[in-house]
Design a protein around this motif. Sequence first.
Motif, PDB file in Angstrom:
ATOM      1  N   ILE A  98     -20.733  49.436  51.821  1.00 60.72           N
ATOM      2  CA  ILE A  98     -20.702  48.234  52.646  1.00 60.72           C
ATOM      3  C   ILE A  98     -20.324  48.618  54.076  1.00 60.72           C
ATOM      4  O   ILE A  98     -19.265  49.209  54.319  1.00 60.72           O
ATOM      5  CB  ILE A  98     -19.690  47.209  52.088  1.00 60.72           C
ATOM      6  N   GLY A  99     -21.228  48.296  55.002  1.00 61.29           N
ATOM      7  CA  GLY A  99     -21.018  48.647  56.397  1.00 61.29           C
ATOM      8  C   GLY A  99     -21.888  49.789  56.868  1.00 61.29           C
ATOM      9  O   GLY A  99     -21.861  50.155  58.037  1.00 61.29           O
ATOM     10  N   SER A 100     -22.704  50.339  55.964  1.00 63.63           N
ATOM     11  CA  SER A 100     -23.572  51.456  56.338  1.00 63.63           C
ATOM     12  C   SER A 100     -24.904  50.986  56.902  1.00 63.63           C
ATOM     13  O   SER A 100     -25.691  51.795  57.392  1.00 63.63           O
ATOM     14  CB  SER A 100     -23.831  52.358  55.126  1.00 63.63           C
ATOM     15  N   HIS A 101     -25.191  49.684  56.811  1.00 61.90           N
ATOM     16  CA  HIS A 101     -26.412  49.089  57.364  1.00 61.90           C
ATOM     17  C   HIS A 101     -27.675  49.689  56.739  1.00 61.90           C
ATOM     18  O   HIS A 101     -28.681  49.869  57.417  1.00 61.90           O
ATOM     19  CB  HIS A 101     -26.456  49.242  58.892  1.00 61.90           C
ATOM     20  N   GLN A 102     -27.604  49.972  55.447  1.00 56.35           N
ATOM     21  CA  GLN A 102     -28.789  50.466  54.749  1.00 56.35           C
ATOM     22  C   GLN A 102     -29.784  49.344  54.480  1.00 56.35           C
ATOM     23  O   GLN A 102     -30.992  49.578  54.451  1.00 56.35           O
ATOM     24  CB  GLN A 102     -28.382  51.113  53.422  1.00 56.35           C
ATOM     25  N   PHE A 103     -29.272  48.153  54.240  1.00 59.80           N
ATOM     26  CA  PHE A 103     -30.121  47.013  53.924  1.00 59.80           C
ATOM     27  C   PHE A 103     -30.263  46.117  55.148  1.00 59.80           C
ATOM     28  O   PHE A 103     -29.625  46.342  56.171  1.00 59.80           O
ATOM     29  CB  PHE A 103     -29.536  46.224  52.750  1.00 59.80           C
ATOM     30  N   ILE A 104     -31.104  45.104  55.030  1.00 59.51           N
ATOM     31  CA  ILE A 104     -31.361  44.228  56.171  1.00 59.51           C
ATOM     32  C   ILE A 104     -30.097  43.482  56.575  1.00 59.51           C
ATOM     33  O   ILE A 104     -29.167  43.310  55.776  1.00 59.51           O
ATOM     34  CB  ILE A 104     -32.503  43.230  55.876  1.00 59.51           C
ATOM     35  N   ASP A 105     -30.063  43.041  57.835  1.00 57.99           N
ATOM     36  CA  ASP A 105     -28.895  42.349  58.369  1.00 57.99           C
ATOM     37  C   ASP A 105     -28.494  41.172  57.478  1.00 57.99           C
ATOM     38  O   ASP A 105     -29.342  40.369  57.063  1.00 57.99           O
ATOM     39  CB  ASP A 105     -29.178  41.836  59.783  1.00 57.99           C
ATOM     40  N   GLY A 106     -27.205  41.087  57.214  1.00 57.11           N
ATOM     41  CA  GLY A 106     -26.674  39.984  56.431  1.00 57.11           C
ATOM     42  C   GLY A 106     -26.461  40.320  54.970  1.00 57.11           C
ATOM     43  O   GLY A 106     -25.669  39.659  54.291  1.00 57.11           O
ATOM     44  N   PHE A 107     -27.159  41.349  54.472  1.00 61.15           N
ATOM     45  CA  PHE A 107     -27.052  41.682  53.048  1.00 61.15           C
ATOM     46  C   PHE A 107     -25.655  42.210  52.729  1.00 61.15           C
ATOM     47  O   PHE A 107     -24.969  41.685  51.844  1.00 61.15           O
ATOM     48  CB  PHE A 107     -28.110  42.716  52.669  1.00 61.15           C
ATOM     49  N   GLU A 108     -25.228  43.243  53.452  1.00 61.30           N
ATOM     50  CA  GLU A 108     -23.938  43.862  53.153  1.00 61.30           C
ATOM     51  C   GLU A 108     -22.785  42.937  53.513  1.00 61.30           C
ATOM     52  O   GLU A 108     -21.813  42.808  52.753  1.00 61.30           O
ATOM     53  CB  GLU A 108     -23.836  45.199  53.874  1.00 61.30           C
ATOM     54  N   ASP A 109     -22.885  42.268  54.670  1.00 60.77           N
ATOM     55  CA  ASP A 109     -21.824  41.338  55.068  1.00 60.77           C
ATOM     56  C   ASP A 109     -21.680  40.216  54.040  1.00 60.77           C
ATOM     57  O   ASP A 109     -20.578  39.716  53.800  1.00 60.77           O
ATOM     58  CB  ASP A 109     -22.134  40.737  56.436  1.00 60.77           C
ATOM     59  N   GLY A 110     -22.803  39.844  53.432  1.00 57.57           N
ATOM     60  CA  GLY A 110     -22.782  38.759  52.451  1.00 57.57           C
ATOM     61  C   GLY A 110     -22.069  39.103  51.161  1.00 57.57           C
ATOM     62  O   GLY A 110     -21.727  38.214  50.376  1.00 57.57           O
ATOM     63  N   LEU A 111     -21.837  40.401  50.941  1.00 60.84           N
ATOM     64  CA  LEU A 111     -21.139  40.814  49.718  1.00 60.84           C
ATOM     65  C   LEU A 111     -19.635  40.940  49.922  1.00 60.84           C
ATOM     66  O   LEU A 111     -18.888  41.058  48.941  1.00 60.84           O
ATOM     67  CB  LEU A 111     -21.705  42.158  49.230  1.00 60.84           C
ATOM     68  N   VAL A 112     -19.184  40.943  51.179  1.00 58.31           N
ATOM     69  CA  VAL A 112     -17.750  41.032  51.445  1.00 58.31           C
ATOM     70  C   VAL A 112     -17.041  39.824  50.833  1.00 58.31           C
ATOM     71  O   VAL A 112     -17.431  38.675  51.061  1.00 58.31           O
ATOM     72  CB  VAL A 112     -17.476  41.112  52.960  1.00 58.31           C
ATOM     73  N   GLY A 113     -16.008  40.090  50.043  1.00 54.24           N
ATOM     74  CA  GLY A 113     -15.264  39.019  49.377  1.00 54.24           C
ATOM     75  C   GLY A 113     -15.680  38.774  47.953  1.00 54.24           C
ATOM     76  O   GLY A 113     -14.972  38.083  47.203  1.00 54.24           O
ATOM     77  N   ALA A 114     -16.820  39.350  47.542  1.00 48.67           N
ATOM     78  CA  ALA A 114     -17.280  39.162  46.161  1.00 48.67           C
ATOM     79  C   ALA A 114     -16.452  40.015  45.210  1.00 48.67           C
ATOM     80  O   ALA A 114     -16.007  41.111  45.549  1.00 48.67           O
ATOM     81  CB  ALA A 114     -18.757  39.526  46.046  1.00 48.67           C
ATOM     82  N   LYS A 115     -16.270  39.519  43.997  1.00 51.76           N
ATOM     83  CA  LYS A 115     -15.476  40.224  42.994  1.00 51.76           C
ATOM     84  C   LYS A 115     -16.385  40.826  41.924  1.00 51.76           C
ATOM     85  O   LYS A 115     -17.563  40.482  41.814  1.00 51.76           O
ATOM     86  CB  LYS A 115     -14.465  39.272  42.360  1.00 51.76           C
ATOM     87  N   VAL A 116     -15.813  41.713  41.131  1.00 45.89           N
ATOM     88  CA  VAL A 116     -16.574  42.352  40.061  1.00 45.89           C
ATOM     89  C   VAL A 116     -17.063  41.292  39.077  1.00 45.89           C
ATOM     90  O   VAL A 116     -16.308  40.408  38.649  1.00 45.89           O
ATOM     91  CB  VAL A 116     -15.700  43.386  39.324  1.00 45.89           C
ATOM     92  N   GLY A 117     -18.354  41.371  38.752  1.00 48.24           N
ATOM     93  CA  GLY A 117     -18.961  40.413  37.832  1.00 48.24           C
ATOM     94  C   GLY A 117     -19.517  39.179  38.507  1.00 48.24           C
ATOM     95  O   GLY A 117     -20.250  38.401  37.889  1.00 48.24           O
ATOM     96  N   GLU A 118     -19.209  39.002  39.789  1.00 50.90           N
ATOM     97  CA  GLU A 118     -19.658  37.806  40.503  1.00 50.90           C
ATOM     98  C   GLU A 118     -21.108  37.966  40.964  1.00 50.90           C
ATOM     99  O   GLU A 118     -21.537  39.054  41.348  1.00 50.90           O
ATOM    100  CB  GLU A 118     -18.763  37.563  41.707  1.00 50.90           C
ATOM    101  N   GLN A 119     -21.854  36.874  40.896  1.00 49.19           N
ATOM    102  CA  GLN A 119     -23.217  36.871  41.414  1.00 49.19           C
ATOM    103  C   GLN A 119     -23.228  36.121  42.743  1.00 49.19           C
ATOM    104  O   GLN A 119     -22.677  35.026  42.864  1.00 49.19           O
ATOM    105  CB  GLN A 119     -24.193  36.201  40.444  1.00 49.19           C
ATOM    106  N   VAL A 120     -23.863  36.756  43.747  1.00 48.71           N
ATOM    107  CA  VAL A 120     -23.903  36.190  45.094  1.00 48.71           C
ATOM    108  C   VAL A 120     -25.356  35.928  45.475  1.00 48.71           C
ATOM    109  O   VAL A 120     -26.232  36.769  45.236  1.00 48.71           O
ATOM    110  CB  VAL A 120     -23.267  37.162  46.116  1.00 48.71           C
ATOM    111  N   SER A 121     -25.599  34.763  46.059  1.00 47.29           N
ATOM    112  CA  SER A 121     -26.935  34.417  46.539  1.00 47.29           C
ATOM    113  C   SER A 121     -26.949  34.561  48.060  1.00 47.29           C
ATOM    114  O   SER A 121     -26.153  33.923  48.759  1.00 47.29           O
ATOM    115  CB  SER A 121     -27.299  32.986  46.142  1.00 47.29           C
ATOM    116  N   LEU A 122     -27.838  35.409  48.564  1.00 46.45           N
ATOM    117  CA  LEU A 122     -27.912  35.688  49.999  1.00 46.45           C
ATOM    118  C   LEU A 122     -29.203  35.120  50.564  1.00 46.45           C
ATOM    119  O   LEU A 122     -30.298  35.574  50.229  1.00 46.45           O
ATOM    120  CB  LEU A 122     -27.849  37.196  50.245  1.00 46.45           C
TER     121      LEU A 122
END
Length: 368
Positions: free
Chosen positions: A119-143
């Motif tokens: 997270i923070g390496s900017h491998q994926f498109i803008d917003g993808f990695e930032d959108g995972l910040v705060g997510a917990k193990v097992g959680e599903q996130v919709s971006l």
Amino acid sequence: MKKQVKNMGSRRVALMLIVAASLMMTACGSKEYLKDIKASKYVTLGSYTGITASADEPVVEDGLVDMYIQLYILPEYATEENIADGAVEIGDIANIDFTGYIDGEAFEGGTGAGYDLMIGSHQFIDGFEDGLVGAKVGEQVSLDLAFPDPYDLNPDLSGVPVVFEVTVNSITRHEMPEYTDEFVKTLNIEGCETRKELEDYLYNSFYQSEVQTYENTIENTLTDTIMAGCTFKEPPAQMVDRFYQNLTDSMAAQATVQNMTLVQYMQTYYGMSVEEYEARFRENAMTAAQQYIMYQAIADLEGLNPTQEQIQEEINSRVEAYNYESEEAYRESTDLEMLKEQLMKKNVMEFLKENGNIETTAAEESTE
């Protein structure tokens, strides 16, 4: 979906096979190499002197060296801790499953499972990695995101809205080592005993990369401009096949570095099916054959073909640079005809730049 990984390989053919194949193909009228044809029969040159080409001056962005140390060097020596109860933070490695949807339909190249993402390496498109910040193990996130516009890796997706459904499988947090002179010594990089020496080393490496980008931009502009003024006949099929195979082998080598097949690599990094990338490779091979025929025609007119002395100097340089046991070992592992063609192109490019209008423009200042 990812940024392109820069890392090109080259096909190597045993010398005895080259000689045997060359003799056999010459007898059959082979036209695989430039030496086998008269370039002027395949291209009518237009103007190739006085061509204008410009590029931004080579500049290393402020903060790039520090970012590289923080994101790529220190993490290599970090201790790992599995985070069971916490949430994703910048710098963590999140193991994820993801599926991308466009207009409600999963799209090819937009799915992955068990992928380790820093997270923070900017491998994926803008917003993808930032959108995972705060997510917990097992959680599903919709971006709810959109591809960049333009999106060079797949222009058809430029600006297209996309929804990624992402499941966080695990979180790994790195405890970074302290960045000291003593740490730098453990890296065993020649000439780097202190932080300052390491930073200078990295700066020079990045600068040389920027210089290469500058040179590539100038050379590509010259090539494209001159080609636009030429009239071409269809290149020999065997020559196009050679460039096609070179490109295929090069991309396959990049795929191997990523522990992927060529099919997986092209789908993941370029969003292309087999039919799509094979068609693109064939198109690029045709263009490459035309370019080299054009270079050869100029070389013939201007006396720019490499001399035996130049060829020998290049061989000596590569034997030393790539740590070959001997010149014979290098010759046995290298396509010497291709080497000669590359040196011819180098001579032509130097001539074109010396006889062109080359302009260096000031790089745009960062607004950040």
